[in-house]
Every structure is written in C-alpha cells, then in structure tokens.
Design a protein around this motif. Structure first.
Motif, PDB file in Angstrom:
ATOM      1  N   ASP A  52       0.824  -1.204   0.000  1.00 12.43           N
ATOM      2  CA  ASP A  52       0.000   0.000   0.000  1.00 12.43           C
ATOM      3  C   ASP A  52       0.863   1.260   0.000  1.00 12.43           C
ATOM      4  O   ASP A  52       0.571   2.219  -0.726  1.00 12.43           O
ATOM      5  CB  ASP A  52      -0.934   0.006   1.211  1.00 12.43           C
ATOM      6  CG  ASP A  52      -2.002  -1.077   1.131  1.00 12.43           C
ATOM      7  OD1 ASP A  52      -2.337  -1.490   0.004  1.00 12.43           O
ATOM      8  OD2 ASP A  52      -2.477  -1.523   2.187  1.00 12.43           O
ATOM      9  N   ALA A  55       2.508   1.525  -3.478  1.00  8.49           N
ATOM     10  CA  ALA A  55       1.539   1.955  -4.491  1.00  8.49           C
ATOM     11  C   ALA A  55       1.212   3.435  -4.357  1.00  8.49           C
ATOM     12  O   ALA A  55       1.032   4.137  -5.364  1.00  8.49           O
ATOM     13  CB  ALA A  55       0.268   1.118  -4.388  1.00  8.49           C
ATOM     14  N   GLY A  59       1.852   5.896  -7.392  1.00 13.45           N
ATOM     15  CA  GLY A  59       0.693   6.627  -7.893  1.00 13.45           C
ATOM     16  C   GLY A  59       0.912   8.126  -7.870  1.00 13.45           C
ATOM     17  O   GLY A  59       0.530   8.835  -8.816  1.00 13.45           O
ATOM     18  N   GLU A 169       2.839 -10.220  -7.826  1.00 12.69           N
ATOM     19  CA  GLU A 169       1.999  -9.053  -7.575  1.00 12.69           C
ATOM     20  C   GLU A 169       2.887  -7.858  -7.857  1.00 12.69           C
ATOM     21  O   GLU A 169       4.054  -7.843  -7.472  1.00 12.69           O
ATOM     22  CB  GLU A 169       1.540  -9.037  -6.118  1.00 12.69           C
ATOM     23  CG  GLU A 169       0.814  -7.765  -5.702  1.00 12.69           C
ATOM     24  CD  GLU A 169       0.662  -7.683  -4.198  1.00 12.69           C
ATOM     25  OE1 GLU A 169      -0.401  -8.058  -3.689  1.00 12.69           O
ATOM     26  OE2 GLU A 169       1.638  -7.252  -3.519  1.00 12.69           O
ATOM     27  N   VAL A 171       3.068  -3.320  -8.695  1.00 14.55           N
ATOM     28  CA  VAL A 171       2.451  -2.006  -8.801  1.00 14.55           C
ATOM     29  C   VAL A 171       2.778  -1.474 -10.185  1.00 14.55           C
ATOM     30  O   VAL A 171       3.951  -1.297 -10.532  1.00 14.55           O
ATOM     31  CB  VAL A 171       2.970  -1.046  -7.717  1.00 14.55           C
ATOM     32  CG1 VAL A 171       2.388   0.347  -7.912  1.00 14.55           C
ATOM     33  CG2 VAL A 171       2.603  -1.577  -6.332  1.00 14.55           C
ATOM     34  N   SER A 172       1.750  -1.255 -10.996  1.00 18.16           N
ATOM     35  CA  SER A 172       1.959  -0.757 -12.351  1.00 18.16           C
ATOM     36  C   SER A 172       2.377   0.716 -12.297  1.00 18.16           C
ATOM     37  O   SER A 172       2.227   1.371 -11.267  1.00 18.16           O
ATOM     38  CB  SER A 172       0.675  -0.917 -13.171  1.00 18.16           C
ATOM     39  OG  SER A 172      -0.334  -0.075 -12.642  1.00 18.16           O
ATOM     40  N   ASP A 174       1.045   3.337 -13.095  1.00 15.08           N
ATOM     41  CA  ASP A 174       0.027   4.312 -12.707  1.00 15.08           C
ATOM     42  C   ASP A 174      -0.409   4.135 -11.254  1.00 15.08           C
ATOM     43  O   ASP A 174      -1.334   4.796 -10.782  1.00 15.08           O
ATOM     44  CB  ASP A 174      -1.194   4.235 -13.628  1.00 15.08           C
ATOM     45  CG  ASP A 174      -1.886   2.873 -13.595  1.00 15.08           C
ATOM     46  OD1 ASP A 174      -1.431   1.988 -12.829  1.00 15.08           O
ATOM     47  OD2 ASP A 174      -2.862   2.690 -14.336  1.00 15.08           O
ATOM     48  N   GLY A 175       0.261   3.222 -10.528  1.00 15.97           N
ATOM     49  CA  GLY A 175      -0.021   3.037  -9.111  1.00 15.97           C
ATOM     50  C   GLY A 175      -1.032   1.955  -8.797  1.00 15.97           C
ATOM     51  O   GLY A 175      -1.381   1.749  -7.635  1.00 15.97           O
ATOM     52  N   GLU A 176      -1.491   1.215  -9.807  1.00 15.87           N
ATOM     53  CA  GLU A 176      -2.468   0.150  -9.588  1.00 15.87           C
ATOM     54  C   GLU A 176      -1.764  -1.147  -9.182  1.00 15.87           C
ATOM     55  O   GLU A 176      -0.718  -1.496  -9.742  1.00 15.87           O
ATOM     56  CB  GLU A 176      -3.282  -0.086 -10.855  1.00 15.87           C
ATOM     57  CG  GLU A 176      -4.354  -1.161 -10.714  1.00 15.87           C
ATOM     58  CD  GLU A 176      -5.090  -1.437 -12.012  1.00 15.87           C
ATOM     59  OE1 GLU A 176      -5.977  -2.308 -12.013  1.00 15.87           O
ATOM     60  OE2 GLU A 176      -4.767  -0.782 -13.028  1.00 15.87           O
ATOM     61  N   VAL A 177      -2.336  -1.860  -8.204  1.00 17.13           N
ATOM     62  CA  VAL A 177      -1.801  -3.153  -7.794  1.00 17.13           C
ATOM     63  C   VAL A 177      -2.441  -4.243  -8.656  1.00 17.13           C
ATOM     64  O   VAL A 177      -3.666  -4.369  -8.698  1.00 17.13           O
ATOM     65  CB  VAL A 177      -2.078  -3.423  -6.302  1.00 17.13           C
ATOM     66  CG1 VAL A 177      -1.518  -4.788  -5.893  1.00 17.13           C
ATOM     67  CG2 VAL A 177      -1.468  -2.325  -5.439  1.00 17.13           C
ATOM     68  N   VAL A 178      -1.612  -5.012  -9.365  1.00 19.26           N
ATOM     69  CA  VAL A 178      -2.120  -6.050 -10.267  1.00 19.26           C
ATOM     70  C   VAL A 178      -1.401  -7.363  -9.993  1.00 19.26           C
ATOM     71  O   VAL A 178      -0.324  -7.389  -9.399  1.00 19.26           O
ATOM     72  CB  VAL A 178      -1.929  -5.655 -11.753  1.00 19.26           C
ATOM     73  CG1 VAL A 178      -2.689  -4.395 -12.082  1.00 19.26           C
ATOM     74  CG2 VAL A 178      -0.448  -5.470 -12.073  1.00 19.26           C
TER      75      VAL A 178
END
Length: 486
Positions: A52, A55, A59, A169, A171-172, A174-178
């Motif tokens: 968190d 991210a 982000g 896992e 963090v892309s 743009d700040g998204e967790v994928v």
C-alpha cells in the motif's frame, strides 16, 4: 511549488518519517548499484514497508510526472538501479517477509526484499531449495533477481529466474496493484509475466513473487580441475557437454581471476594453473557416480594436471568460495574494475578468449576471466585505476570491444546482468530499428508517461503516443535537445 516538492510533501504524509530520506549525505548512499562506475544522486529516497505504501508513492509519481527507479539490495551490475537525479528511488529492502513455503505445491511466496539465499534457507527443512543462485546470492534480493532475470552458476541445468517464477503481484506505473500468473506452471493468455521478468523495472515494481522450489538432490559431487591454459579447460567443457552430460554447473576461472581469489579467500586452487574448472554434478547417486567417472576421464584427456573431488561439505564450500568471491576478490589486485556480461556459443570460447587476451595486450588493460563455461556466459573483469587519467576510458573501450566480439560470434551483450544504463548504447548492434520500436511500444503500453526507470535498456526513449515507423521532421523534444532519434 515544483512537482518533486509536492511529491515529497505527499510522501511524508503517507509514510513513516524514517522511510523518507532527503538528507544529501544519506542520499549519496544510494548513488549507484554494483556498477559503481556510474553514479547519480537521487532527489528523494523512500523505503516503503508494504504494497500500500509503495503503491501510494508510485501513484503520486505518475500523477505528478516525477520519475522513479526501484531498487532492491543494489547488487546489480548493469546500472539498472542507477537513480534519476530529479526523481525518487523506491527501495524495497524493508519488504522482506517469506510469506509462505508450501512444499506440497513446490512453491514459496516472498516479498521483493527477501535475500535470495534466505529462500533456500526457508525451504531446506522441507527438503527443497531455490535453484537460481547468482554469485551475490547472500546479499541480492528476489525483486532485483526478477527485474534482471538473474542467473547463476547452476543456470546451466536449472535455468534462470524466469524458469522459477510462476506469479507476481506488482504495482503498475500508474499506481495500480495487479497480479500476473499464479501457482500454475503456465497461465493462459498473453505471457505478461514473461514480459515483466527481466524488464529491469521499466514495466512496474514487483511487490510479491511466487517462486518454484526444487527438490534437494539425493547426491552432489563437486570437482575442481586444474589446466595449464583456458584452451585446454575449454576443450574439457566441450567434451563433457558433447558426451551428453549436463552438470549442475561448469565454471571456469583464468590465472588472473585465480590470483585474485587466492589473495581474498585463500581457496587453495591448483598452484600454477592457467585455468580451473569447477564442475558440480547432482541427482540420484547412481547417476552422479556414473557421470563423475566420465567427467574425470574427459578432464584427463584434455590434459588436466590436477583433479580434486570434495569429500565433505566443508571442502565443497571452499571450492565454491573461490568462484563465488571472484568479482569482489578482484578488488585485491585492482582499485577499479568493470564486470562485463556477454554470451557466446561454447564452441567459440577458445577464439573469443584469445581475442580478449590480444585486446588486453594491445591496450595494456588487464582482463580477468570468470564465466559460466557450460553455457558460454562470459564475465570478463576489466581492471583499471580511475586515479590514472584516461584509464577509465581505456577500460570502457576494451569492455565495449568484448561485447562486440560476443555479437560477432553470434552471442549476446548480456546473459544475466541486464542492459540497464551500461549497455543501452549497444542495443542497436543487436536489434534493428523496427525491433527497438516494437519493444518500446510494449513499454509504452505499461508506462505511457515514461516515469518507471526511464533512460534504461534502450539507447533513447521512444516518445509514447508516436506512430511507429520513420519519423518525418524533428519532434519538439528532439529540437529541445531532450530526446534523440535512433
């Protein structure tokens, strides 16, 4: 207020005070990775403790257009974790939990800051280990291994990091967790996981890794063979592989590398050797014993003047200590050095090593050779003294010439250290302009704002959003001197 100042304020509000570093003297601690020839002081360093927090930082970087670079233990040797002077260095060393070890699935789930060797330590009580073993495995982190697709001495038989990662896992940009992949050996659909492993942090920051565990072998034998030249040692390597034997590892060191290792760790390799081979066999006892007899005979036919076999774990560790310490040991015989990383076909070893020796003699720049002989992955150590004017430039020239040799013989500019900042300029020697454009379009699909580890891997960044193909006229950023056409 500048974007970086705004970012700093936001990060301070989201992370504990000790996790945000702005003091100039402390920032310099992070100015380089293992390739100390390149240095850049980051504007800000953050040490998130969980996904968190990480991210939130990424982000904010995406929103404010501030570049960031991810860093694990900082042992990389291509400048992949070289900071951006006007950006954020995101250090994952505090995310070091081994979350699960599941022997029933042959899987472990770890955070990116977990040290490579600690995965094996966690798995060993269950009868398993983690096979990829970079020489720096006592200090390098899994997140960095994933970024660089690291290998190691045992990659000949067991493969690189990509062969042992089933899911991440991340963090892309743009700040998204994928999540990509999972526990299954091969997930359906496009192989996005394969694109991420080895992408050197340009596609995002990995925050959790699911790795494949390997069963501990029933029997292991480690052999040290001394030869009077690298040619004869190379002939033994070719003979062993040609006989259909696939050892867990075949490592070679030349006389200069042996000298450095002896000075550093007193490994007691055969005196007067022009080269040594470290050969390790593992598997069932019957299989290993049969292969061992063949390996000894083939080494003897290639004129090995001394062959030793480790009789216990202590002797085995001492044999490996010389090889594993080789990179650092060179510091005993040279104040500065460049660790290069190229690949050639095994059959080209004698010619390429001869050409490297000629380069060294002509330039007056010493080169110590340490390499994974079984798969032709060279690690020439180019020695110099940066206090001597022009010595660094001469070493860089020899280093570049060695990579050119690898390409000339059908090899690659990197086997396991990555491209990073060090080898980006060499990419057009291996790939056509259309190839580079295609690769950069993949990168742009993940990171259209170009904030995730910018300036790495490619000689110049593609300006995301441009139409592929030959450009007509100069781009505004080109005219401003901020980008180049390649």
């Amino acid at each position: 207020m500048s974007p970086l100042e705004r970012l700093t304020d936001r990060v301070r509000a989201q992370l504990p005070g000790a996790a945000v570093i702005t003091d100039p003297s402390r920032l310099r601690t992070y100015e380089c990775d293992g390739l100390s020839h390149y240095r850049a002081t980051p504007a800000l360093v953050v040490l998130p403790e969980d996904v968190d927090q990480l991210a939130a930082v990424v982000g904010a970087c995406a929103e404010l257009g501030v570049p960031y670079v991810a860093r694990g233990s900082g042992t990389g040797l291509s400048g992949g974790a070289l900071p951006h002077t006007e950006g954020v260095l995101v250090v994952t060393s505090r995310m070091r939990s081994v979350r699960e070890v599941r022997p029933e699935d042959q899987r472990a789930v770890v955070e990116p800051g977990v040290i490579n060797l600690d995965v094996t330590r966690a798995a060993t009580p269950h009868g398993y280990y983690y096979a990829p073993d970079p020489s720096s495995q006592q200090v390098c982190s899994i997140g960095g291994n994933v970024a660089e697709n690291s290998g190691g001495a045992h990659c000949l038989k067991y493969g690189f990091t990509t062969n042992h990662v089933t899911g991440v896992e991340m963090v892309s940009p743009d700040g998204e967790v994928v999540r990509l992949g999972g526990d299954a050996p091969d997930a359906p659909g496009y192989d996005l996981l394969g694109a991420v492993v080895g992408s050197e942090g340009t596609l995002g920051v990995v925050t959790e890794v699911t790795v494949r565990l390997t069963r501990l072998p029933e029997h292991v034998v480690t052999v040290l063979a001394g030869f009077d030249s690298t040619d004869r040692a190379g002939a033994a390597v070719s003979a062993i592989i040609g006989a259909g034997i696939v050892p867990a590892a075949i490592e070679m060191m030349d006389a200069l590398a042996i000298e450095a290792a002896e000075a550093a760790v007193h490994c007691e390799y055969p005196e007067g050797a022009g080269a040594v081979l470290v050969i390790e066999l593992d598997g069932s006892q019957a299989e290993v014993e049969a292969e061992y007899d063949d390996v000894v005979q083939l080494c003897e036919k290639s004129a090995a003047f001394e062959i030793r076999t480790a009789v216990d774990p202590t002797e085995r560790a001492l044999i490996w200590k010389g090889r594993k310490s080789a990179f650092a040991a060179v510091g005993r015989i040279s104040p500065d050095y460049i660790v290069q990383d190229g690949v050639i076909p095994r059959t080209a070893l004698p010619e390429v090593l001869g050409r490297i020796a000629a380069l060294s003699e002509e330039s007056g720049v010493r080169v110590a050779n340490v390499f994974h002989a079984g798969d032709g992955n060279l690690h020439p150590l180019v020695l110099f003294d940066d206090a001597v004017e022009g010595a660094g430039d001469a070493a860089e020239e020899v280093s570049r010439a060695i990579l050119d040799l690898c390409i000339e013989h059908g090899g690659s500019i990197t086997g396991e250290h990555g491209v990073g900042a060090d080898k980006a300029a060499h990419m057009p020697k291996m790939f056509a302009a259309d190839d580079l454009d295609t690769m950069q379009l993949v990168r742009c699909a993940f990171d259209p704002a170009h904030v995730s580890n910018p300036g790495k891997v490619f000689p110049t960044p593609r300006l995301c959003g441009e139409v592929p193909g030959r450009r007509k006229g100069a781009h505004p950023l080109q005219e401003a001197g901020l980008a180049e056409v390649f």
